[in-house]
Enzyme design. Structure first.
Site, PDB file in Angstrom:
ATOM      1  N   SER A  72       0.832  -1.215   0.000  1.00  0.00           N
ATOM      2  CA  SER A  72       0.000   0.000   0.000  1.00  0.00           C
ATOM      3  C   SER A  72       0.860   1.256   0.000  1.00  0.00           C
ATOM      4  O   SER A  72       0.380   2.341  -0.312  1.00  0.00           O
ATOM      5  CB  SER A  72      -0.926  -0.007   1.225  1.00  0.00           C
ATOM      6  OG  SER A  72      -0.181  -0.217   2.408  1.00  0.00           O
ATOM      7  N   TYR A  97      12.852  -6.221  16.216  1.00  0.00           N
ATOM      8  CA  TYR A  97      12.936  -6.039  14.762  1.00  0.00           C
ATOM      9  C   TYR A  97      14.147  -6.792  14.202  1.00  0.00           C
ATOM     10  O   TYR A  97      14.033  -7.523  13.208  1.00  0.00           O
ATOM     11  CB  TYR A  97      13.034  -4.547  14.446  1.00  0.00           C
ATOM     12  CG  TYR A  97      13.058  -4.225  12.969  1.00  0.00           C
ATOM     13  CD1 TYR A  97      11.897  -4.246  12.204  1.00  0.00           C
ATOM     14  CD2 TYR A  97      14.254  -3.891  12.327  1.00  0.00           C
ATOM     15  CE1 TYR A  97      11.917  -3.947  10.836  1.00  0.00           C
ATOM     16  CE2 TYR A  97      14.289  -3.595  10.964  1.00  0.00           C
ATOM     17  CZ  TYR A  97      13.117  -3.622  10.224  1.00  0.00           C
ATOM     18  OH  TYR A  97      13.146  -3.325   8.879  1.00  0.00           O
TER      19      TYR A  97
HETATM   20  P1  NAP Z   1       6.297   1.281   5.181  1.00  0.00           P
HETATM   21  O1  NAP Z   1       6.300   2.415   4.237  1.00  0.00           O
HETATM   22  O2  NAP Z   1       5.926   1.491   6.603  1.00  0.00           O
HETATM   23  O3  NAP Z   1       5.354   0.126   4.561  1.00  0.00           O
HETATM   24  C1  NAP Z   1       5.095  -1.027   5.284  1.00  0.00           C
HETATM   25  C2  NAP Z   1       4.071  -1.840   4.522  1.00  0.00           C
HETATM   26  O4  NAP Z   1       3.813  -3.042   5.266  1.00  0.00           O
HETATM   27  C3  NAP Z   1       2.750  -1.114   4.369  1.00  0.00           C
HETATM   28  O5  NAP Z   1       2.248  -1.301   3.074  1.00  0.00           O
HETATM   29  C4  NAP Z   1       1.848  -1.811   5.379  1.00  0.00           C
HETATM   30  O6  NAP Z   1       0.496  -1.857   4.951  1.00  0.00           O
HETATM   31  C5  NAP Z   1       2.403  -3.221   5.374  1.00  0.00           C
HETATM   32  N1  NAP Z   1       2.045  -3.975   6.546  1.00  0.00           N
HETATM   33  C6  NAP Z   1       2.365  -3.724   7.840  1.00  0.00           C
HETATM   34  N2  NAP Z   1       1.824  -4.662   8.636  1.00  0.00           N
HETATM   35  C7  NAP Z   1       1.141  -5.515   7.823  1.00  0.00           C
HETATM   36  C8  NAP Z   1       0.374  -6.684   8.048  1.00  0.00           C
HETATM   37  N3  NAP Z   1       0.193  -7.181   9.292  1.00  0.00           N
HETATM   38  N4  NAP Z   1      -0.173  -7.314   6.984  1.00  0.00           N
HETATM   39  C9  NAP Z   1      -0.002  -6.836   5.736  1.00  0.00           C
HETATM   40  N5  NAP Z   1       0.698  -5.724   5.456  1.00  0.00           N
HETATM   41  C10 NAP Z   1       1.265  -5.074   6.500  1.00  0.00           C
HETATM   42  O7  NAP Z   1       7.714   0.582   5.234  1.00  0.00           O
HETATM   43  P2  NAP Z   1       8.798   0.228   4.120  1.00  0.00           P
HETATM   44  O8  NAP Z   1      10.007   0.976   4.456  1.00  0.00           O
HETATM   45  O9  NAP Z   1       8.238   0.314   2.766  1.00  0.00           O
HETATM   46  O10 NAP Z   1       9.064  -1.287   4.535  1.00  0.00           O
HETATM   47  C11 NAP Z   1       8.903  -2.383   3.641  1.00  0.00           C
HETATM   48  C12 NAP Z   1       9.790  -3.511   4.126  1.00  0.00           C
HETATM   49  O11 NAP Z   1      11.153  -3.115   4.034  1.00  0.00           O
HETATM   50  C13 NAP Z   1       9.549  -3.901   5.580  1.00  0.00           C
HETATM   51  O12 NAP Z   1       9.630  -5.297   5.717  1.00  0.00           O
HETATM   52  C14 NAP Z   1      10.714  -3.251   6.298  1.00  0.00           C
HETATM   53  O13 NAP Z   1      11.040  -3.905   7.494  1.00  0.00           O
HETATM   54  C15 NAP Z   1      11.808  -3.373   5.256  1.00  0.00           C
HETATM   55  N6  NAP Z   1      12.916  -2.437   5.434  1.00  0.00           N
HETATM   56  C16 NAP Z   1      12.716  -1.097   5.384  1.00  0.00           C
HETATM   57  C17 NAP Z   1      13.800  -0.241   5.583  1.00  0.00           C
HETATM   58  C18 NAP Z   1      13.663   1.242   5.545  1.00  0.00           C
HETATM   59  O14 NAP Z   1      14.628   1.948   5.903  1.00  0.00           O
HETATM   60  N7  NAP Z   1      12.546   1.807   5.117  1.00  0.00           N
HETATM   61  C19 NAP Z   1      15.048  -0.782   5.840  1.00  0.00           C
HETATM   62  C20 NAP Z   1      15.211  -2.151   5.887  1.00  0.00           C
HETATM   63  C21 NAP Z   1      14.137  -2.973   5.687  1.00  0.00           C
HETATM   64  P3  NAP Z   1      -0.729  -1.215   5.767  1.00  0.00           P
HETATM   65  O15 NAP Z   1      -0.342   0.192   6.113  1.00  0.00           O
HETATM   66  O16 NAP Z   1      -1.860  -1.336   4.801  1.00  0.00           O
HETATM   67  O17 NAP Z   1      -0.912  -2.074   6.976  1.00  0.00           O
END
Ligand code: NAP
Length: 244
Positions: A11, A152
């Site tokens: 999303s 985490y």
């Molecule tokens: P984000 O913008 O917060 O997006 C997180 C996504 O996960 C949202 O679409 C959210 O959807 C979804 N989500 C959360 N809980 C959920 C659930 N129970 N069931 C289904 N969907 C769920 O974060 P992002 O940075 O894009 O993160 C994406 C991935 O990359 C994550 O696994 C994160 O740990 C990893 N990551 C991110 C970073 C960073 O610096 N941003 C670094 C390393 C790893 P809803 O809002 O609809 O719930």
């Protein structure tokens, strides 16, 4: 027939950028969300209005039954599920003594059990076709650990372990399983950091900047492509040189 990709947590952030890229590359795309109905619907509508093949499905990845239903609906609508991107994730910063058991379970349930649930639901159809690609989004904190992010870091280290074990298990079935370990990426996940905290962090990144969601999406698309057919069980770090 076009290939189909299911991207959990698409999303917003990395997942949304990945959904856009796969749609542009001609895949059928399933945008999964849990809370963010509006952003998921808006993204889907804008892609569909550009002629792409996209649907949304609400499911909490931590909930086995909701995941099973999502996979069934995907197979019903598109006929196959070729690529699974386990991207949904949540984070929380707190010292361990301030991390409740509920917080710990919630993070493990979404970040690690969610990957288990989605893999388990998708794999039977991939095995029956003897092909498929699974890409799990871990984190550099799963590789090296982050202070004040024990839950985490543990969940993301678990994703790496799961990726390696599953890659060995599924290779004889023609299915590859890889992980990406992003560093600091510009998404809402980091919106809790102050300008000073971000700037201190960026100063420690050899490439001197945050990464973008598009840069992670490009790597996911590569690992999902035929060009990556001989890559399995690997963890691709995309972190600007922060972890080498
Ligand atoms: P984000 O913008 O917060 O997006 C997180 C996504 O996960 C949202 O679409 C959210 O959807 C979804 N989500 C959360 N809980 C959920 C659930 N129970 N069931 C289904 N969907 C769920 O974060 P992002 O940075 O894009 O993160 C994406 C991935 O990359 C994550 O696994 C994160 O740990 C990893 N990551 C991110 C970073 C960073 O610096 N941003 C670094 C390393 C790893 P809803 O809002 O609809 O719930």
């Amino acid at each position: 027939m076009n290939k189909t990709v299911l991207i959990t947590g698409s999303s917003k952030g990395i997942g949304a950028a990945t959904a856009i890229l796969f749609a542009q590359k001609g895949y059928n795309v399933v945008i999964n969300y849990n809370d963010s109905y509006e952003s998921a619907s808006l993204l889907c509508r804008s892609l569909v209005s550009n002629g792409y093949s996209v649907m949304t499905h609400k499911a909490n990845v931590a909930n086995k039954l909701e995941v099973e239903l999502m996979v069934k609906e995907t197979l019903y609508k598109f006929g196959s599920l070729d690529i699974l991107v386990n991207n949904a994730g949540i984070s929380q910063q707190a010292v361990i003594t301030e991390t409740s058991e509920i917080d710990f379970d919630r993070i493990i349930d979404v970040n690690l059990k969610g990957v288990f649930n989605c893999c388990k639901s998708v794999i039977p159809s991939m095995v029956s076709r003897q092909s498929g690609k699974i890409i799990n989004i871990s984190s550099m904190w799963g590789q090296v650990g982050a202070s004040c992010e024990v839950a985490y870091s543990a969940s993301k280290a678990g994703v790496i372990g799961l990726t390696k074990a599953l890659a060995k298990e599924l290779a004889p079935s023609g299915i590859t399983v890889n992980a990406i370990a992003p560093g600091l990426i510009e998404t809402s996940m980091n919106s809790n950091l102050t300008i000073e905290e971000l700037s201190d962090f960026v100063n420690e990144i050899p490439l001197g900047r945050m990464g973008s969601a598009d840069e992670i999406a490009a790597a996911i698309e590569f690992l999902a492509s035929d060009k990556a057919d001989y890559i399995t069980g690997q963890v691709l770090g995309i972190n600007g040189g922060y972890v080498i």
